[in-house]
Design a protein around this motif. Sequence first.
Motif, PDB file in Angstrom:
ATOM      1  N   VAL A 144       0.867  -1.187   0.000  1.00  0.00           N
ATOM      2  CA  VAL A 144       0.000   0.000   0.000  1.00  0.00           C
ATOM      3  C   VAL A 144       0.899   1.231   0.000  1.00  0.00           C
ATOM      4  O   VAL A 144       1.751   1.374   0.874  1.00  0.00           O
ATOM      5  N   PRO A 145       0.724   2.106  -0.997  1.00  0.00           N
ATOM      6  CA  PRO A 145       1.633   3.251  -1.057  1.00  0.00           C
ATOM      7  C   PRO A 145       1.431   4.233   0.083  1.00  0.00           C
ATOM      8  O   PRO A 145       0.295   4.520   0.477  1.00  0.00           O
ATOM      9  N   VAL A 146       2.536   4.774   0.587  1.00  0.00           N
ATOM     10  CA  VAL A 146       2.458   5.858   1.580  1.00  0.00           C
ATOM     11  C   VAL A 146       2.823   7.187   0.906  1.00  0.00           C
ATOM     12  O   VAL A 146       2.497   8.248   1.415  1.00  0.00           O
ATOM     13  N   GLN A 272      -4.653   1.221   7.885  1.00  0.00           N
ATOM     14  CA  GLN A 272      -5.993   0.596   7.858  1.00  0.00           C
ATOM     15  C   GLN A 272      -6.877   1.362   6.873  1.00  0.00           C
ATOM     16  O   GLN A 272      -7.260   2.496   7.126  1.00  0.00           O
ATOM     17  N   MET A 273      -7.209   0.697   5.753  1.00  0.00           N
ATOM     18  CA  MET A 273      -7.982   1.419   4.728  1.00  0.00           C
ATOM     19  C   MET A 273      -9.406   1.699   5.197  1.00  0.00           C
ATOM     20  O   MET A 273      -9.897   2.807   5.119  1.00  0.00           O
ATOM     21  N   GLU A 274     -10.103   0.639   5.629  1.00  0.00           N
ATOM     22  CA  GLU A 274     -11.501   0.781   6.047  1.00  0.00           C
ATOM     23  C   GLU A 274     -11.746  -0.047   7.294  1.00  0.00           C
ATOM     24  O   GLU A 274     -11.229  -1.163   7.380  1.00  0.00           O
ATOM     25  N   PRO A 275     -12.550   0.413   8.240  1.00  0.00           N
ATOM     26  CA  PRO A 275     -13.032   1.787   8.264  1.00  0.00           C
ATOM     27  C   PRO A 275     -11.856   2.744   8.453  1.00  0.00           C
ATOM     28  O   PRO A 275     -10.855   2.391   9.073  1.00  0.00           O
ATOM     29  N   ARG A 276     -12.013   3.945   7.924  1.00  0.00           N
ATOM     30  CA  ARG A 276     -10.913   4.913   7.961  1.00  0.00           C
ATOM     31  C   ARG A 276     -10.558   5.307   9.387  1.00  0.00           C
ATOM     32  O   ARG A 276     -11.414   5.328  10.260  1.00  0.00           O
ATOM     33  N   LEU A 277      -9.292   5.617   9.558  1.00  0.00           N
ATOM     34  CA  LEU A 277      -8.808   6.020  10.882  1.00  0.00           C
ATOM     35  C   LEU A 277      -8.761   7.537  10.994  1.00  0.00           C
ATOM     36  O   LEU A 277      -8.416   8.207  10.016  1.00  0.00           O
ATOM     37  N   VAL A 278      -9.043   8.058  12.145  1.00  0.00           N
ATOM     38  CA  VAL A 278      -8.770   9.471  12.411  1.00  0.00           C
ATOM     39  C   VAL A 278      -7.247   9.631  12.306  1.00  0.00           C
ATOM     40  O   VAL A 278      -6.496   8.880  12.929  1.00  0.00           O
ATOM     41  N   SER A 279      -6.800  10.590  11.487  1.00  0.00           N
ATOM     42  CA  SER A 279      -5.358  10.701  11.243  1.00  0.00           C
ATOM     43  C   SER A 279      -4.732  11.890  11.952  1.00  0.00           C
ATOM     44  O   SER A 279      -3.500  11.977  12.054  1.00  0.00           O
ATOM     45  N   GLY A 280      -5.560  12.820  12.384  1.00  0.00           N
ATOM     46  CA  GLY A 280      -5.026  14.032  13.019  1.00  0.00           C
ATOM     47  C   GLY A 280      -4.873  15.188  12.049  1.00  0.00           C
ATOM     48  O   GLY A 280      -4.580  16.313  12.457  1.00  0.00           O
ATOM     49  N   ILE A 281      -5.075  14.945  10.753  1.00  0.00           N
ATOM     50  CA  ILE A 281      -4.897  16.078   9.825  1.00  0.00           C
ATOM     51  C   ILE A 281      -6.154  16.945   9.857  1.00  0.00           C
ATOM     52  O   ILE A 281      -7.261  16.441  10.048  1.00  0.00           O
ATOM     53  N   PRO A 282      -5.979  18.258   9.693  1.00  0.00           N
ATOM     54  CA  PRO A 282      -7.154  19.138   9.750  1.00  0.00           C
ATOM     55  C   PRO A 282      -8.093  18.870   8.570  1.00  0.00           C
ATOM     56  O   PRO A 282      -7.635  18.475   7.494  1.00  0.00           O
ATOM     57  N   PHE A 283      -9.387  19.079   8.784  1.00  0.00           N
ATOM     58  CA  PHE A 283     -10.319  18.945   7.665  1.00  0.00           C
ATOM     59  C   PHE A 283     -10.083  20.097   6.686  1.00  0.00           C
ATOM     60  O   PHE A 283      -9.663  21.185   7.083  1.00  0.00           O
ATOM     61  N   LEU A 284     -10.381  19.803   5.430  1.00  0.00           N
ATOM     62  CA  LEU A 284     -10.120  20.761   4.358  1.00  0.00           C
ATOM     63  C   LEU A 284     -11.256  21.787   4.296  1.00  0.00           C
ATOM     64  O   LEU A 284     -12.428  21.402   4.194  1.00  0.00           O
ATOM     65  N   ASP A 285     -10.919  23.054   4.375  1.00  0.00           N
ATOM     66  CA  ASP A 285     -11.925  24.113   4.253  1.00  0.00           C
ATOM     67  C   ASP A 285     -11.863  24.644   2.814  1.00  0.00           C
ATOM     68  O   ASP A 285     -11.058  25.521   2.494  1.00  0.00           O
ATOM     69  N   LEU A 286     -12.716  24.072   1.961  1.00  0.00           N
ATOM     70  CA  LEU A 286     -12.623  24.392   0.527  1.00  0.00           C
ATOM     71  C   LEU A 286     -12.962  25.855   0.252  1.00  0.00           C
ATOM     72  O   LEU A 286     -12.326  26.496  -0.584  1.00  0.00           O
ATOM     73  N   ALA A 287     -13.946  26.391   0.979  1.00  0.00           N
ATOM     74  CA  ALA A 287     -14.331  27.789   0.745  1.00  0.00           C
ATOM     75  C   ALA A 287     -13.169  28.719   1.112  1.00  0.00           C
ATOM     76  O   ALA A 287     -12.898  29.690   0.411  1.00  0.00           O
ATOM     77  N   ALA A 288     -12.458  28.366   2.196  1.00  0.00           N
ATOM     78  CA  ALA A 288     -11.321  29.206   2.593  1.00  0.00           C
ATOM     79  C   ALA A 288     -10.194  29.088   1.569  1.00  0.00           C
ATOM     80  O   ALA A 288      -9.495  30.046   1.275  1.00  0.00           O
ATOM     81  N   ARG A 289     -10.034  27.889   1.008  1.00  0.00           N
ATOM     82  CA  ARG A 289      -9.002  27.692  -0.020  1.00  0.00           C
ATOM     83  C   ARG A 289      -9.331  28.483  -1.280  1.00  0.00           C
ATOM     84  O   ARG A 289      -8.462  29.019  -1.940  1.00  0.00           O
ATOM     85  N   GLY A 290     -10.625  28.469  -1.670  1.00  0.00           N
ATOM     86  CA  GLY A 290     -11.089  29.334  -2.764  1.00  0.00           C
ATOM     87  C   GLY A 290     -10.800  28.843  -4.161  1.00  0.00           C
ATOM     88  O   GLY A 290     -11.690  28.807  -4.995  1.00  0.00           O
ATOM     89  N   ARG A 291      -9.565  28.456  -4.445  1.00  0.00           N
ATOM     90  CA  ARG A 291      -9.244  28.080  -5.835  1.00  0.00           C
ATOM     91  C   ARG A 291      -8.133  27.029  -5.880  1.00  0.00           C
ATOM     92  O   ARG A 291      -7.326  26.914  -4.953  1.00  0.00           O
ATOM     93  N   PHE A 292      -8.141  26.294  -6.984  1.00  0.00           N
ATOM     94  CA  PHE A 292      -7.052  25.361  -7.288  1.00  0.00           C
ATOM     95  C   PHE A 292      -6.440  25.792  -8.618  1.00  0.00           C
ATOM     96  O   PHE A 292      -7.173  26.129  -9.540  1.00  0.00           O
ATOM     97  N   ASP A 293      -5.130  25.752  -8.721  1.00  0.00           N
ATOM     98  CA  ASP A 293      -4.466  26.091  -9.981  1.00  0.00           C
ATOM     99  C   ASP A 293      -3.735  24.868 -10.532  1.00  0.00           C
ATOM    100  O   ASP A 293      -3.318  23.987  -9.769  1.00  0.00           O
ATOM    101  N   PHE A 294      -3.577  24.865 -11.836  1.00  0.00           N
ATOM    102  CA  PHE A 294      -2.846  23.788 -12.520  1.00  0.00           C
ATOM    103  C   PHE A 294      -1.954  24.403 -13.586  1.00  0.00           C
ATOM    104  O   PHE A 294      -2.272  25.438 -14.140  1.00  0.00           O
ATOM    105  N   GLN A 295      -0.882  23.701 -13.864  1.00  0.00           N
ATOM    106  CA  GLN A 295       0.097  24.226 -14.817  1.00  0.00           C
ATOM    107  C   GLN A 295       0.861  23.041 -15.399  1.00  0.00           C
ATOM    108  O   GLN A 295       1.165  22.103 -14.660  1.00  0.00           O
ATOM    109  N   ARG A 296       1.142  23.105 -16.711  1.00  0.00           N
ATOM    110  CA  ARG A 296       1.990  22.048 -17.281  1.00  0.00           C
ATOM    111  C   ARG A 296       3.403  22.175 -16.716  1.00  0.00           C
ATOM    112  O   ARG A 296       3.831  23.279 -16.373  1.00  0.00           O
ATOM    113  N   ILE A 297       4.109  21.050 -16.677  1.00  0.00           N
ATOM    114  CA  ILE A 297       5.489  21.101 -16.168  1.00  0.00           C
ATOM    115  C   ILE A 297       6.431  21.547 -17.289  1.00  0.00           C
ATOM    116  O   ILE A 297       6.422  20.953 -18.374  1.00  0.00           O
ATOM    117  N   ASP A 298       7.192  22.589 -17.024  1.00  0.00           N
ATOM    118  CA  ASP A 298       8.142  23.123 -17.999  1.00  0.00           C
ATOM    119  C   ASP A 298       9.423  22.270 -17.953  1.00  0.00           C
ATOM    120  O   ASP A 298      10.178  22.311 -16.984  1.00  0.00           O
TER     121      ASP A 298
END
Length: 385
Positions: A144-146, A272-298
């Motif tokens: 399982v990849p980490v 442990q894939m399922e059921p998922r474990l609480v990992s300690g990472i904060p939940f993602l606030d998408l509205a606060a993030r606002g945008r995602f950007d993408f770019q080809r690799i030069d």
Amino acid sequence: MKWLTILGATGSIGASVADVVLRHKDRFAVHALVGHRNVQRMLELARSLRPVRVVMTDPEAVPALRGHIPAGVQVDAGMEAAIAAASDAKVDIVIAAMVGAAGLPAALAAVEAGKRVGLANKECLVTAGRIFMQTAAAHGAEVVPVDSEHAAVHQCLAGHARESVSRIILTASGGPFRNRDPKTLASVTPEEAVAHPNWDMGAKISVDSATMMNKALELIEARWLFAVPPEKLSALIHPQSIIHGMVEYVDGSIMAQLAEPDMRGPVAYALQMEPRLVSGIPFLDLAARGRFDFQRIDEERFPAMRLVRRVLGGQDSMAIAFNAANEVANRAFLARRIAFTAIVRIVEEVVEATEDVSVAGLDEVWSRDRECRRLAEERIQAHGG
Ligand SMILES: NC(=O)c1ccc[n+]([C@@H]2O[C@H](COP(=O)([O-])OP(=O)(O)OC[C@H]3O[C@@H](n4cnc5c(N)ncnc54)[C@H](OP(=O)(O)O)[C@@H]3O)[C@@H](O)[C@H]2O)c1
């Protein structure tokens, strides 16, 4: 209760594993902690995680450990002891998080023993991916990849037929030099190169992220982990590091996995894939993030991405050369022996000088690895290092 061996426990991934395990003491217990030479960190971990045994792969680190380790914890030294800890019959899960191809023997011992292996150590798949995955299949080991991108892809592939996949897309932050004037890259210092904008990682992988060698290594890693041909593998810059990986399907849909950039997420998934474990990472606030950007690799700015296409199109010896030369050049840069821009140039020179052939067994992997390291050292000296 699942029993764990943590290879590379004293490193950055090791810290994420310790954090998740301590949140779930009712589910996980530590059989062995394996470090190389960081005695201070090993003592802290031994006190909090209470393993059955600790191993330092550098025997010179052991005397400083004895006398301070909690009573009853067995102390061993050397790679053979690490291999024994990875294949011990009591162990259910092995986290493989040593850095570099040095991590291959112990990770391979874990798959030979049929363990569930949470694999962070990408260099061992780049160096011996075919042998590693064949061994895992032969012994019923689950890999399982980490690595966050591969953990994302693993999740996006779940429940889908392999023939439905049109493309695997790994995201890349672009590292600290995504927007830096390429003319100034030659004078970059190790301190600037390890200052990653989104991730807090060990020095080697931080430099790999700055050169984009990390993404290049990850494309090779993905080839073996997911058994996909090189033409179905791609990478894309996503500076926010929220989307970690995606899978595009033949019907035009894309599945993506999103999370805050924190390795405790992939670690919890590997434990442990399922059921998922609480990992300690904060939940993602998408509205606060606002945008995602993408770019080809030069590929002019990041020549490692051009070079890896050649390696992916070649046979096993190319990937061995690519990894070995990078490990040596990366270390030479951190030791201030060569310029930042010389890293990929040296890797390219070693790949150019390597015969493009398939590699039959581990002995040949190691002899080629050694020869490529020697060649890389020669090139470093030619570059003034
Ligand atoms: N950090 C991340 O966020 C991240 C993300 C994805 C993948 N990975 C991969 O995970 C692996 C570990 O990365 P990391 O960032 O955790 O590295 P790190 O912080 O530098 O830790 C490396 C670990 O490997 C041990 N080690 C070093 N040289 C060794 C040797 N010759 N033999 C045996 N063990 C040795 C170190 O021991 P001592 O410290 O005791 O000397 C330490 O426990 C790498 O393959 C990396 O590419 C890391």
